[in-house]
Write an enzyme that holds these catalytic residues in place. Structure first.
Site: not given
Ligand code: NAG
Ligand code: NAG
Length: 317
Positions: A108, A227, A282
């Site tokens: 991330s 995501d 995610h």
């Protein structure tokens, strides 16, 4: 003299090829965790453990901005990213294990920060960079589910709801520093404390950023197929999304690429830039995904494979 040394020389060569010679050893691995995580969390530790199962006794270093978990965690929400990067550059430069170079995986926001490391410092040099669900082209919205009582997260979120372009917020709230809404591009170019600079989007380009990024042997951007946390999720491939029309402008059609402000075009034309997908939401890794990534991208030199994810049937760890 020559004849006498031939045999022991051969023998030592044989021994060398059996016990992996240094050129066959994988490079050390540096990990930069994401928002709300810590360098010593169970998840990050298991990533390091997995790497060491594949490549025993290879050095692994999870990046930290503080030695206490809670300070390291709060630094993912609050702080000046420029200062944080500087601290990381100093830390990595002091690790003797990394002196010959290293590979890195960024989760991330850790992914774009590692890319910033390459552009700004890259000493010691990063060779292969793999990012997962990173926000290379910024975020247009901040979605974070803050746990009850998590005041650091809640504080960052409420600051982001207000004046994201104020100097105070830009210098102190981490996600604000990679906020990039195409509908507010002027504000972004003027006030972004971090992303507009490292993405070389301002009038004056930094040549060092480009020449450093061009040295990457491989730059692999993974997007999570489902995501829902990163808006827009295509930022993981450095794309821009018009959220009104839904039109996606891929990196290859943007000026950053066509005018090669950062060397991405060069990397791409030489086959060193990859756009890949992993299944899932995610940071929710399906079993076996990371192992395969580690085998393909972080193995000993010369054993580079291609990413083809065929699902779970690949060998269990
Ligand atoms: C470009 O970036 C390098 C590395 O961060 C820095 O030392 C240099 O001052 C920058 N140059 C300009 C013109 O901003
Ligand atoms: C996004 O699309 C809308 C509708 O087509 C358009 O009016 C707007 O100018 C676009 N925004 C940008 C930043 O291009």
């Amino acid at each position: 003299m020559r004849f006498v040394t031939t045999f022991p020389l051969l023998l030592s060569l044989l021994l060398l090829t059996h016990g992996a010679p240094s050129s066959e050893k994988p490079l050390p691995l540096v990990i930069w965790h994401g928002l709300g995580d810590t360098y010593d969390s169970e998840g990050i530790q298991s990533v390091g453990d997995l790497f060491n199962v594949l490549y025993p006794s290879t050095f692994v270093y999870p990046i930290r901005l503080a030695s206490s978990s809670s300070s390291d965690r709060s630094a993912t929400f609050l702080g000046d990213v420029n200062a944080q990067l500087e601290a990381v550059c100093a830390d990595l430069a002091e690790l003797p294990e990394l002196a010959e170079g290293f590979n890195a995986v960024g989760f991330s926001q850790g992914g774009q920060f590692l890319r910033g490391y390459v552009e700004r410092c890259n000493n010691p040099p990063l060779k292969t960079l793999v990012t997962f669900g990173s926000q290379h082209n910024g975020i247009a919205e901040f979605i974070a589910r803050c746990e009850p009582g998590d005041w650091v997260c809640a504080g960052a979120r409420s600051l982001l709801k207000g004046s994201k372009w104020s100097a105070l917020v830009q210098s102190r709230v981490v996600p604000a520093q990679y906020f990039r809404d195409p509908e507010q591009i002027d504000e972004y170019l003027e006030h972004s404390n971090w992303l507009a600079d490292v993405n070389n989007e301002r009038e004056e380009k930094n040549k060092t950023y480009k020449s450093n990024l061009e040295t990457l042997e491989r730059f692999v951007m993974f997007m999570f197929a489902d995501d829902e946390t990163v808006v827009p999720m295509e930022t993981s491939w450095w794309a821009e999304v018009n959220r009104t029309s839904g039109v996606v402008t891929p990196l290859r059609e943007s000026r950053i690429y066509t005018e090669d402000w950062l060397g991405l075009r060069k990397l791409d034309l030489q086959g060193r830039l990859e756009f890949e997908t992993v299944p899932g939401k995610h940071m929710r890794f399906e079993e076996g995904v990371l192992k395969r990534v580690f085998e393909i991208y972080f193995g000993p030199k010369g054993k580079k494979g291609e990413w083809h994810w065929r699902g779970k049937q690949s060998e269990e760890l």
